[in-house]
Design an enzyme around this catalytic site. Structure first.
Site, mmCIF file in Angstrom:
data_model
loop_
_atom_site.group_PDB
_atom_site.id
_atom_site.type_symbol
_atom_site.label_atom_id
_atom_site.label_comp_id
_atom_site.label_asym_id
_atom_site.label_seq_id
_atom_site.Cartn_x
_atom_site.Cartn_y
_atom_site.Cartn_z
ATOM 1 N N ILE A 1 1.174 -1.515 -0.361
ATOM 2 C CA ILE A 1 -0.077 0.347 0.182
ATOM 3 C C ILE A 1 1.357 1.416 0.079
ATOM 4 O O ILE A 1 0.239 2.019 -0.481
ATOM 5 C CB ILE A 1 -0.960 -0.085 1.309
ATOM 6 C CG1 ILE A 1 -0.094 0.096 2.199
ATOM 7 C CG2 ILE A 1 -1.637 -1.470 1.195
ATOM 8 C CD1 ILE A 1 -1.031 0.287 3.782
ATOM 9 N N LYS A 2 2.291 1.062 0.179
ATOM 10 C CA LYS A 2 3.220 1.870 -0.027
ATOM 11 C C LYS A 2 2.606 3.357 0.922
ATOM 12 O O LYS A 2 3.181 4.822 0.642
ATOM 13 C CB LYS A 2 3.291 2.578 -1.331
ATOM 14 C CG LYS A 2 4.543 1.537 -1.857
ATOM 15 C CD LYS A 2 4.709 1.902 -2.623
ATOM 16 C CE LYS A 2 5.989 0.392 -3.690
ATOM 17 N NZ LYS A 2 4.782 -0.392 -4.020
ATOM 18 N N ARG A 3 2.071 3.812 2.312
ATOM 19 C CA ARG A 3 1.526 4.460 2.461
ATOM 20 C C ARG A 3 2.883 5.460 3.329
ATOM 21 O O ARG A 3 3.505 4.957 3.575
ATOM 22 C CB ARG A 3 0.532 4.317 3.617
ATOM 23 C CG ARG A 3 -0.885 3.623 3.262
ATOM 24 C CD ARG A 3 -1.719 4.433 2.011
ATOM 25 N NE ARG A 3 -2.618 4.028 1.935
ATOM 26 C CZ ARG A 3 -3.090 3.174 0.637
ATOM 27 N NH1 ARG A 3 -2.094 3.077 -0.011
ATOM 28 N NH2 ARG A 3 -4.586 2.844 0.720
#
Length: 313
Positions: free
Chosen positions: A100-102
């Site tokens: 998700i690479k938040r």
């Protein structure tokens, strides 16, 4: 209780280091078959489930990485397919990594952490982008601690360190006035966090906080592996992105890692000469493209294990 990263590490030692990327775009399914399977989201879910079932049965991989963007792009039906894919991975007994690479701050980061470590989107491990500042990590690392008064294992996170894209030189490789590169500063912070978790999980062999380290460049592989021996790595770039097995194997030393392959497995049917005529005629079934994916997963596992053996690991 073992945290999610420790469980993944054990599975990688048992099943081999392959991570199957379910970055499943509808275009990866032959167009005639896509029509038969229903709308794109339903087709993607059917393909995912078939791959998950086969990989779990033959133990060709230790985990699955589900890139949420492909599912968001299909709208609400796509997000439902994402949820059902997570459920299928959980039922398989393997680890789910949600890509998700938040990387936001304060209450927003807390909301992202809550969204993906509980509720309908609950997963085992997520990817996090630290380049807005290290305060972005804290809401996620809170979930890496023992949950429910120690009765439930903590989650895991993979923090972007050295990515596999050419543009990583724009930020990650930049030299700091204080010395070293941006990615070195990031790695040192991950080591500091890992030392804190060592006190929380004294019996476990790796930190619940791992790092994303691409295998597209050989120059950094040994350097980073030696610099951060306690960090389990998520290793993108192998296969379709051109990363060599020997570079990936170098990164598998020390605490180890999981090597991701997505298109090389999902689109393996495109390189299968036995299917060329069937694809052209439209006389193709889900089982046949899943057969190709299964063969590709087994071949990738063998390739990585052979590379480890050649390096004496």
């Amino acid at each position: 209780m073992k945290h999610a990263m420790e469980i993944l590490k054990e599975l990688s030692e048992k099943n081999g280091p392959l991570c199957v990327g379910l970055d499943t775009d509808p275009s990866y399914i032959p167009a005639p078959l896509l029509k038969v399977l229903g709308d794109p989201a339903e087709a993607v879910l059917s393909y995912n489930k078939e791959i998950i079932r086969r990989v779990a049965a033959d133990k060709s991989a230790c985990c699955f990485k589900i890139q949420i963007a492909y599912y968001e792009a299909m709208g609400l039906k796509g997000l439902k397919a994402y949820v059902e894919t997570l459920k299928a991975v959980k039922e398989s007994g393997l680890i789910a990594i949600s890509d998700i690479k938040r990387g936001d701050i304060a209450d927003t980061a807390k909301a992202y952490a809550r969204a993906h470590f509980s509720g309908e989107f609950e997963t085992d491990i997520i990817t996090v982008n630290p380049y807005m500042g290290f305060d972005t990590l804290k809401p996620f690392t809170e979930y890496c601690k023992p949950l429910d008064d120690g009765k439930k294992a903590g989650k895991g996170i993979f923090v972007l360190l050295r990515t596999s894209n050419p543009g990583m030189v724009d930020i990650e490789q930049q030299e700091l006035k204080s010395g070293g590169r941006v990615l070195d500063r990031t790695g040192n912070e991950l080591s500091r966090i890992a030392s804190e978790f060592k006190a929380i999980y004294p019996e476990q062999t790796c930190s619940p906080v791992g790092a994303v380290v691409g295998c597209t460049e050989e120059s950094d592989a040994r350097l980073l592996r030696d610099a951060y021996p306690e960090l389990f790595f998520l290793i993108p770039g192998y296969g379709a992105q051109g990363g060599a097995a020997r570079i990936a194997a170098t990164l598998l030393d020390k605490a180890g890692g999981a090597v991701n392959s997505s298109r090389g497995i999902l689109c393996a049917w495109k390189k299968d000469p036995d299917l060329a005529e069937k694809v052209e005629s439209g006389n193709l079934c889900l089982k046949e493209i899943a057969d190709s994916a299964q063969k590709a997963a087994l071949a990738s596992k063998a390739d990585l294990l052979n590379a480890k053996k050649e390096l004496g690991l």
